[in-house]
Design a protein around this motif. Structure first.
Motif, PDB file in Angstrom:
ATOM      1  N   ALA A  62       0.831  -1.209   0.000  1.00 11.35           N
ATOM      2  CA  ALA A  62       0.000   0.000   0.000  1.00 11.35           C
ATOM      3  C   ALA A  62       0.864   1.255   0.000  1.00 11.35           C
ATOM      4  O   ALA A  62       0.591   2.210  -0.739  1.00 11.35           O
ATOM      5  N   THR A  63       1.914   1.256   0.798  1.00 11.03           N
ATOM      6  CA  THR A  63       2.819   2.400   0.850  1.00 11.03           C
ATOM      7  C   THR A  63       3.547   2.567  -0.475  1.00 11.03           C
ATOM      8  O   THR A  63       3.633   3.674  -1.014  1.00 11.03           O
ATOM      9  N   GLY A  64       4.073   1.479  -1.002  1.00 10.26           N
ATOM     10  CA  GLY A  64       4.788   1.540  -2.275  1.00 10.26           C
ATOM     11  C   GLY A  64       3.910   2.004  -3.422  1.00 10.26           C
ATOM     12  O   GLY A  64       4.316   2.847  -4.229  1.00 10.26           O
ATOM     13  N   ILE A  65       2.701   1.489  -3.476  1.00  9.19           N
ATOM     14  CA  ILE A  65       1.794   1.889  -4.547  1.00  9.19           C
ATOM     15  C   ILE A  65       1.386   3.352  -4.384  1.00  9.19           C
ATOM     16  O   ILE A  65       1.257   4.086  -5.372  1.00  9.19           O
ATOM     17  N   SER A  66       1.184   3.794  -3.153  1.00 10.69           N
ATOM     18  CA  SER A  66       0.835   5.205  -2.918  1.00 10.69           C
ATOM     19  C   SER A  66       1.943   6.135  -3.387  1.00 10.69           C
ATOM     20  O   SER A  66       1.677   7.149  -4.049  1.00 10.69           O
ATOM     21  N   TYR A  67       3.177   5.813  -3.035  1.00 11.58           N
ATOM     22  CA  TYR A  67       4.314   6.615  -3.501  1.00 11.58           C
ATOM     23  C   TYR A  67       4.420   6.577  -5.025  1.00 11.58           C
ATOM     24  O   TYR A  67       4.703   7.590  -5.662  1.00 11.58           O
ATOM     25  N   LEU A  68       4.204   5.408  -5.603  1.00 12.19           N
ATOM     26  CA  LEU A  68       4.287   5.267  -7.055  1.00 12.19           C
ATOM     27  C   LEU A  68       3.226   6.104  -7.755  1.00 12.19           C
ATOM     28  O   LEU A  68       3.525   6.806  -8.730  1.00 12.19           O
ATOM     29  N   VAL A  69       2.014   6.081  -7.254  1.00 14.32           N
ATOM     30  CA  VAL A  69       0.939   6.873  -7.852  1.00 14.32           C
ATOM     31  C   VAL A  69       1.262   8.360  -7.744  1.00 14.32           C
ATOM     32  O   VAL A  69       1.095   9.111  -8.712  1.00 14.32           O
ATOM     33  N   ALA A  70       1.743   8.798  -6.579  1.00 14.46           N
ATOM     34  CA  ALA A  70       2.085  10.215  -6.407  1.00 14.46           C
ATOM     35  C   ALA A  70       3.215  10.624  -7.350  1.00 14.46           C
ATOM     36  O   ALA A  70       3.164  11.691  -7.974  1.00 14.46           O
ATOM     37  N   GLY A  71       4.229   9.779  -7.487  1.00 15.13           N
ATOM     38  CA  GLY A  71       5.344  10.085  -8.381  1.00 15.13           C
ATOM     39  C   GLY A  71       4.934  10.115  -9.842  1.00 15.13           C
ATOM     40  O   GLY A  71       5.333  11.009 -10.591  1.00 15.13           O
ATOM     41  N   VAL A  72       4.123   9.152 -10.247  1.00 16.37           N
ATOM     42  CA  VAL A  72       3.649   9.113 -11.630  1.00 16.37           C
ATOM     43  C   VAL A  72       2.752  10.316 -11.906  1.00 16.37           C
ATOM     44  O   VAL A  72       2.816  10.910 -12.988  1.00 16.37           O
ATOM     45  N   LEU A  73       1.946  10.712 -10.934  1.00 12.54           N
ATOM     46  CA  LEU A  73       1.101  11.893 -11.098  1.00 12.54           C
ATOM     47  C   LEU A  73       1.955  13.156 -11.275  1.00 12.54           C
ATOM     48  O   LEU A  73       1.667  13.985 -12.137  1.00 12.54           O
ATOM     49  N   HIS A  74       3.011  13.292 -10.486  1.00  6.99           N
ATOM     50  CA  HIS A  74       3.933  14.421 -10.663  1.00  6.99           C
ATOM     51  C   HIS A  74       4.515  14.416 -12.079  1.00  6.99           C
ATOM     52  O   HIS A  74       4.563  15.454 -12.741  1.00  6.99           O
TER      53      HIS A  74
END
Length: 107
Positions: A62-74
């Motif tokens: 969950a943490t990894g996917i959250s960071y990944l989504v935020a980074g991809v959104l940036h």
């Protein structure tokens, strides 16, 4: 890695000129949307790749996917809407000579 991200995000809420200068000098990539996005993707892969403890596997993912989504959104914003990325103003506390933090965005 989390302490770096926490300290950077804290600059939005509390102006700490000395810490802001040190962060900008040593971790300047965090002060732009592209650099911050790539950093978040990097941290996401660390979370997912280094999480071998089965008792917290769901939290790790969950943490990894959250960071990944935020980074991809940036990165999506940087690539698809460069005008928004150009207007991005990083924290500037401690950069002006009068201490007000009103200098233009040097990033």
């Amino acid at each position: 890695f989390a302490a770096l991200l926490f300290t950077y995000e804290l600059m939005w809420w509390m102006s700490m000129p000395a810490i802001n200068k040190v962060l900008r000098k040593n971790f300047g990539f965090m002060y732009g949307m592209r650099g911050k996005g790539l950093y978040l993707v990097f941290v996401a892969f660390l979370c997912i790749g280094l999480g071998t403890d089965n008792s917290v596997k769901a939290l790790t993912w969950a943490t990894g996917i959250s960071y990944l989504v935020a980074g991809v959104l940036h990165m999506f914003i940087v690539c698809s809407h460069p005008e928004i990325s150009a207007k991005y103003q990083a924290p500037t506390a401690g950069l002006s000579k009068d201490g007000t933090g009103t200098t233009p965005n040097p990033v």
